[in-house]
Structures are given as structure tokens and as C-alpha cells.
Scaffold this motif. Structure first.
Motif, PDB file in Angstrom:
ATOM      1  N   ARG A  21       0.834  -1.201   0.000  1.00 31.75           N
ATOM      2  CA  ARG A  21       0.000   0.000   0.000  1.00 31.75           C
ATOM      3  C   ARG A  21       0.881   1.269   0.000  1.00 31.75           C
ATOM      4  O   ARG A  21       0.596   2.246  -0.696  1.00 31.75           O
ATOM      5  CB  ARG A  21      -0.926  -0.024   1.215  1.00 31.75           C
ATOM      6  CG  ARG A  21      -2.029   1.029   1.163  1.00 31.75           C
ATOM      7  CD  ARG A  21      -2.947   0.926   2.371  1.00 31.75           C
ATOM      8  NE  ARG A  21      -3.755  -0.302   2.314  1.00 31.75           N
ATOM      9  CZ  ARG A  21      -3.618  -1.333   3.130  1.00 31.75           C
ATOM     10  NH1 ARG A  21      -2.686  -1.327   4.060  1.00 31.75           N
ATOM     11  NH2 ARG A  21      -4.399  -2.385   3.016  1.00 31.75           N
ATOM     12  N   HIS A  22       1.968   1.233   0.763  1.00 32.82           N
ATOM     13  CA  HIS A  22       2.853   2.398   0.827  1.00 32.82           C
ATOM     14  C   HIS A  22       3.751   2.498  -0.397  1.00 32.82           C
ATOM     15  O   HIS A  22       4.120   3.605  -0.806  1.00 32.82           O
ATOM     16  CB  HIS A  22       3.703   2.332   2.104  1.00 32.82           C
ATOM     17  CG  HIS A  22       2.936   2.659   3.351  1.00 32.82           C
ATOM     18  ND1 HIS A  22       2.711   3.941   3.775  1.00 32.82           N
ATOM     19  CD2 HIS A  22       2.295   1.852   4.245  1.00 32.82           C
ATOM     20  CE1 HIS A  22       1.995   3.931   4.891  1.00 32.82           C
ATOM     21  NE2 HIS A  22       1.726   2.666   5.192  1.00 32.82           N
ATOM     22  N   ILE A  23       4.109   1.341  -0.980  1.00 29.49           N
ATOM     23  CA  ILE A  23       4.928   1.364  -2.194  1.00 29.49           C
ATOM     24  C   ILE A  23       4.229   2.145  -3.298  1.00 29.49           C
ATOM     25  O   ILE A  23       4.856   2.904  -4.049  1.00 29.49           O
ATOM     26  CB  ILE A  23       5.234  -0.081  -2.660  1.00 29.49           C
ATOM     27  CG1 ILE A  23       6.292  -0.727  -1.761  1.00 29.49           C
ATOM     28  CG2 ILE A  23       5.727  -0.100  -4.117  1.00 29.49           C
ATOM     29  CD1 ILE A  23       6.550  -2.187  -2.072  1.00 29.49           C
ATOM     30  N   LEU A  24       2.921   1.970  -3.419  1.00 24.63           N
ATOM     31  CA  LEU A  24       2.172   2.611  -4.496  1.00 24.63           C
ATOM     32  C   LEU A  24       2.173   4.138  -4.373  1.00 24.63           C
ATOM     33  O   LEU A  24       1.882   4.838  -5.342  1.00 24.63           O
ATOM     34  CB  LEU A  24       0.734   2.083  -4.529  1.00 24.63           C
ATOM     35  CG  LEU A  24       0.600   0.575  -4.790  1.00 24.63           C
ATOM     36  CD1 LEU A  24      -0.858   0.158  -4.814  1.00 24.63           C
ATOM     37  CD2 LEU A  24       1.287   0.195  -6.099  1.00 24.63           C
ATOM     38  N   ARG A  25       2.504   4.675  -3.185  1.00 21.54           N
ATOM     39  CA  ARG A  25       2.607   6.122  -3.016  1.00 21.54           C
ATOM     40  C   ARG A  25       4.001   6.641  -3.378  1.00 21.54           C
ATOM     41  O   ARG A  25       4.260   7.833  -3.285  1.00 21.54           O
ATOM     42  CB  ARG A  25       2.299   6.494  -1.564  1.00 21.54           C
ATOM     43  CG  ARG A  25       0.895   6.097  -1.114  1.00 21.54           C
ATOM     44  CD  ARG A  25       0.746   6.272   0.376  1.00 21.54           C
ATOM     45  NE  ARG A  25      -0.525   5.704   0.844  1.00 21.54           N
ATOM     46  CZ  ARG A  25      -0.813   5.465   2.120  1.00 21.54           C
ATOM     47  NH1 ARG A  25       0.089   5.738   3.057  1.00 21.54           N
ATOM     48  NH2 ARG A  25      -1.979   4.954   2.472  1.00 21.54           N
ATOM     49  N   GLN A  26       4.902   5.705  -3.769  1.00 16.61           N
ATOM     50  CA  GLN A  26       6.279   6.076  -4.075  1.00 16.61           C
ATOM     51  C   GLN A  26       6.536   6.212  -5.579  1.00 16.61           C
ATOM     52  O   GLN A  26       7.679   6.256  -6.010  1.00 16.61           O
ATOM     53  CB  GLN A  26       7.223   5.016  -3.500  1.00 16.61           C
ATOM     54  CG  GLN A  26       7.285   4.999  -1.984  1.00 16.61           C
ATOM     55  CD  GLN A  26       8.116   6.136  -1.444  1.00 16.61           C
ATOM     56  OE1 GLN A  26       9.189   6.438  -1.950  1.00 16.61           O
ATOM     57  NE2 GLN A  26       7.600   6.793  -0.413  1.00 16.61           N
TER      58      GLN A  26
END
Length: 582
Positions: free
Chosen positions: A378-383
Motif C-alpha cells: 500500500r505504501h509502495i504505491l505512493r512512491q
């Protein structure tokens, strides 16, 4: 054998195959200070059998082969194991008036004199090839036997040392006989044998140590009464892996870094409590010298073309399937290395990160702080990534996020534990992934297995009965009947195999297969449809390896499913499947 070269030595070398007298004289001048015989044999310029025969003739010694199974423990106890390992002198028979001692180095005068002093009978010497001596020592005495014997004599070494160390050099043995030295010897032997795993398992009255080599477990000979060191061995390994040595009731996980043979090795350590005590497993991962690319995958030309086309896609999901230890992570690293460039941002989340890839952002899952695959993804997709690799899809939450990532323009790689490529489809549907989402975003399922490759040192041609080939579905018309098999030699531990290679099953999600997925067809129908669309099964790819002389029929049959022999069914079903799908 330093100093002036005797004519006898030169004559022995000439008899062993050295072509000229000058070369023999030069080879005889051992300037290293090591054993003269070892120096000569390591040069590779002589035939050992001929050399031993020449030495035996000159010194009136018989040349023999030894069978470890015929040597009993009473005979072995005649000489201390430390002496045997230091001088390579092995007692093989205790006669009424003499003791038969085997050696490959009759020029070791110090060893021969010490042996005579240790015996209470005259010594009768025989010559045995070096490889046989070394194998017999490992088989009969066990790994680390000389250290274990000294520990029992001195009661030294039960203390666990070096709390908090960062990297252990397992080549730098403690001069004293300690558990530290014994554990280093066990690990070093595993690395020398190309083992990927070490298992230390407590039995009721003993300890069993096993190495996994080329995917197969091999039991390692250990000294008798090793059970007395069980707690100390486990504690030592826990210290190396930064684990709690006082906790024996709960499973634990840890990691350690080793240095061996000028390379760094990352080791994952796991302990579990059993009724007989703690069992500990070590997974060995070499850090340096790893090359990831299509050359390492060794796919067929057709397979490589399909995979390169998949890797060129801007978005979608590519899933690798197979059991633990079948090479899925290695294949993923090869894929990522192929598409790794300055213009692509690649982020991975793994458990754990096995190999570091330059230019790729890699993260470790940490369940103890609630950092899971789903949360990390989920956090990777904000990168702002272009490519995402998820170590494994384990639950519906991770699967949903991966599918959303693929639908929003990301290329996603991950793995599933299924038996074949089509099994990945049914697995995701069982996880309650919507079939229409699965059909629209997944580009391909790639199943793989590792088969042991034939040892090149002892490979020979073999024949199989026609009935057997027909029974297992081998395509004789297309691939012929030229087969190879390893006879077994010292280079492959008498197994006939050395190393492993991958076989693949690539299921591209085509339009007919999409329709079958959306209709929730069962696994058998999905597989027949995939075969009708051109999918080559694992077993058929294995036959390709067999025809190339890379592996054996038995190995392919061992690692692939019998239900993949679908030739007759497929021939009948193809037209009906294709028509129904369209």
C-alpha cells in the motif's frame, strides 16, 4: 621432499605419466613445504592410480580399494581421530598380530613413526587412493570428529563465546577444541559440499545433521555420543544468529553473516522446540558473485521470447508458481535485472531480501511490527513506482492491492505456492479474487521446478525399454532415444548429479482462457484450454532437458506431476475446447 631430487622419485613420476625427465624433476621439487604426494596429485600432471602402483612396486606395498561399510568402530578406535585427520592414516583392519593401516602418502615418515608408537602391534601398510581415504574419514568418523574427541577429553569448549559478533569467519578456527570450532567445521563442510540448507535435529538418543544438496537431503556422518553437545551447539548457533539463548520453548528466527573462502554468506536461522529438544535449520545464501539474467535461467528460445514479450508490457501482473525452494525468487531477480534501467523505478517487498540488486529499492517484511506484504505494498504505491515485486501473495488483501496496482498502470511481479501454472488461477479464485479482475490484469502464470543435472565427470549413455518410455509419455518420435545418466563418482557424492537447472511451464492468459476464467471452469478444463493455446507443460519441458543430455528421465518424473501426461486427452479435446472458448 625438499632438497636434492632422488632418481627414485623421478622414476616414479615418469611411471605415473609425466612425459619427460625434466618435467618430472621439476615436479619433484616441492617448494611449498606441504606433503609431496599432495603437491604432485594437485598438479594434475600424474595419474594417481599409476603413481600408487609405481610406489607400491618400488616399496613392496599393495594397492587396495576400501569399503567403508566393512570397517567397524572397534578398528577405528585404534588410532585417535585427531591423528587420523592430521596425517590421513586410516586403520582398516585389526588382525591378530598386526594392524592394517591405509595411506596414500607413504613418504609421511612423521605420521608413520607416530602411528607405530600409538599401536601395540606391528603396522601393516597398504596404499589407497586419496579420494577414498578422504571419503572414508568423513563417513566413518563424522564431520568435526577430531574436535569432538578433544572436547570430551578436556571438558573444554562447552562455554558459548563471542556474544554480539557481526560476521563470523568460519575459516579462522579456534586453536582449542571448542564448540565454536566444531560448529565452524559443520558449516564449512556444508559450504564445501554446495549445501543450501543445514538441519540439526535432535533424536531420542542422538543428533542427526543433514545437508540439502541439489534439493535432496543427505545425512552427514557425525561422531558417536554427539548428543552430549546438543545444547551447546544450539546455543552457539543462537549466539551467531543474535537470538535468545535462554528461550527454548518458542520458535525463533534469526540471521547471521559468515565469511568463507573470501565470500560473504547470509544465513537465515530458524529454531523450533520438539519433544527431544530444539531443532535448528540454517538456509545458506551466497551474497557476492551472483549474476542475474536470462543466461542463468537457461530457457528455450521459444520460452525466452514469450517472457521477454511479457516483460515489455507497461502494466499487468506476472505470477510465478511452485513449491518452496524451486527457484522462484531467483527467476524474479533475473526478470527485474533484465528490465532494470535508469528510466524505471523498481521497488520490492520481500520476506526476507535474499539478494541485493543494484538500483532496486528493496524492503523486508517485519510481521513483529505489523509491517506486512499488504501494508508495505500500500505504501509502495505512493512512491511512484513503475515496477513492483511482492515476495508472495498470501491473502486476499495483498491480492486486491496488487490487482489495483496493475490496473493503475504498474507492472507487478509476485509468487504463489501452487503445483502448476494453471493452479495459480484456481488459487486466486479460492482467495475470492473476482474472476473478471483476474482475467483482465494477470498476463501470465509461470510454474517452475528445479531438476538435478547430470554430473559431467561420470556421464554415460543409457537405454530405456520402449514400453517404459510409452508409459511415461516420452515423445520418442520428436526427441529420439539418446539418453544420458551419471554413473556416480567422488565429484558428485556417488549420486550421478551435480548442480540443478530449471524447467518451466508458461501459461499466457489468452482470450479463450480469459473466457474460461470468467466462467469459473475447473482446473482440468483450464489446463486443457491452456495446452490448446500452446502451453508446454513442465514435464514436456523436462523432456527437452533430457534430450539435451542435461538431466535424466527419472529426475523429470520425480519433480513433475503424472497427470501432465495428457497427450491423448489433449488431441481429442483441443477442437472442442477451442470452439467452446471462442
Amino acid at each position: 621432499m625438499n632438497g636434492p631430487v632422488s632418481k627414485t622419485v623421478v622414476d616414479l613420476l615418469l611411471a605415473a605419466g609425466v612425459p619427460t625427465q625434466d618435467e618430472a624433476a621439476q615436479l619433484a621439487q616441492n617448494q611449498n613445504g606441504a606433503s609431496w604426494i599432495d603437491h604432485v596429485l594437485d598438479s594434475g600432471k600424474v595419474d594417481e592410480t599409476r603413481l600408487l602402483e609405481a610406489i607400491g612396486k618400488a616399496f613392496k606395498l599393495s594397492v587396495q580399494s576400501i569399503d567403508s561399510k566393512k570397517i567397524n568402530r572397534e578398528t577405528l578406535s585404534i588410532l585417535p581421530s585427531r591423528f587420523v585427520f592430521q596425517h590421513h592414516i586410516l586403520p582398516i583392519e585389526d588382525k591378530e598380530k598386526s594392524v592394517v593401516l591405509a595411506t596414500y602418502d607413504p613418504f609421511n615418515s612423521v605420521g608413520r613413526q607416530l602411528a607405530s608408537q600409538l599401536l601395540n602391534k606391528p603396522a601393516e601398510w597398504v596404499l589407497v587412493p586419496r579420494g577414498q581415504i578422504h571419503r572414508a574419514m568423513k563417513t566413518l568418523y563424522g564431520v568435526g570428529a577430531e574436535t569432538f574427541e578433544e572436547i570430551l577429553k578436556t571438558n573444554r569448549g562447552f562455554e558459548v563465546l563471542q556474544e554480539g559478533e557481526t560476521a563470523t569467519d568460519i575459516n579462522a578456527d579456534d586453536p582449542e577444541a571448542t564448540v565454536v570450532k566444531f560448529v565452524n567445521q559443520v558449516i564449512r563442510e556444508a559450504i564445501n559440499e554446495r549445501a543450501t540448507d543445514i538441519h540439526v535435529e535432535p533424536l531420542e538418543n542422538d543428533i542427526r545433521i543433514r545437508y540439502r544438496i541439489d534439493g535432496i537431503l543427505h545425512e552427514v556422518a557425525v561422531p558417536p555420543q554427539l548428543r552430549v553437545l546438543h545444547a551447546a551447539i544450539i546455543s552457539r548457533l543462537k549466539v551467531m544468529a543474535h537470538m535468545d539463548i535462554a528461550e527454548r520453548r518458542l520458535p525463533q528466527d534469526g540471521r547471521m553473516n559468515l565469511q568463507a573462502h573470501n565470500q560473504e554468506i547470509d544465513v537465515r536461522v530458524s529454531t523450533i522446540p520438539t519433544v527431544n529438544g530444539e531443532s535448528i535449520s540454517l538456509r545458506l545464501l551466497a551474497r557476492g558473485g551472483q549474476h542475474f539474467g536470462f543466461t542463468r535461467l537457461d530457457m528455450s528460445e521459444h520460452q525466452e521470447k514469450i517472457v521477454r514479450h511479457l516483460l515489455a508490457q507497461p502494466n499487468g501482473i506476472i505470477l510465478l508458481t511452485g513449491p518452496t525452494g524451486c527457484g522462484k525468487s531467483t527467476s524474479l531477480y533475473c526478470f527485474l535485472s533484465t528490465i532494470n534501467s535508469v528510466s524505471r523505478r523498481i521497488i520490492t517487498i520481500e520476506e526476507p531480501v535474499e539478494y541485493k540488486l543494484p538500483g532496486v529499492l528493496q524492503m523486508d517484511v517485519k510481521p513483529e511490527i505489523d509491517f506486512t506484504f499488504a501494508r508495505g505494498l500500500r505504501h509502495i504505491l505512493r512512491q511512484d513506482p513503475n515496477v513492483v515485486m511482492v515476495g508472495e501473495i498470501r491473502d486476499v488483501e495483498t491480492a486486491d492491492i496488487a490487482i489495483r496496482a496493475a490496473m493503475t498502470g504498474h507492472l507487478v511481479f509476485s509468487t504463489l505456492h501452487t503445483n502448476d501454472a494453471v493452479g495459480g488461477i484456481t488459487r486466486l479464485i479460492d482467495m475470492e479474487v473476482e474472476p473478471f479482475l483476474l482475467a483482465s490484469v494477470v498476463k501470465a502464470f509461470i510454474a517452475q521446478r528445479l531438476v538435478r543435472t547430470i554430473c559431467r565427470e561420470c556421464a554415460q549413455k543409457v537405454e530405456y525399454p520402449a514400453d517404459y518410455l510409452g508409459e511415461i509419455g516420452f515423445p520418442v518420435r520428436e526427441l529420439g532415444t539418446q539418453f544420458m545418466r551419471g554413473k556416480g563418482c567422488e565429484y558428485c557424492r556417488q549420486t550421478g548429479y551435480q548442480g540443478r537447472a530449471a524447467i518451466y511451464e508458461i501459461c499466457v492468459v489468452t482470450e479463450p482462457l480469459r473466457k474460461f476464467i470468467m466462467q469459473k471452469k475447473d482446473g482440468g478444463e483450464l489446463k486443457q484450454c491452456a495446452i490448446a493455446e500452446g502451453m508446454e507443460t513442465l514435464r514436456n519441458d523436462g523432456w527437452r532437458r533430457v534430450s539435451k543430455g542435461d538431466t535424466t528421465i527419472e529426475e523429470v518424473v520425480r519433480v513433475t506431476q503424472t497427470d501432465e501426461v495428457m497427450a491423448e486427452t489433449t488431441e481429442v479435446a483441443e477442437p472442442a475446447i477451442a470452439a467452446e472458448a471462442r
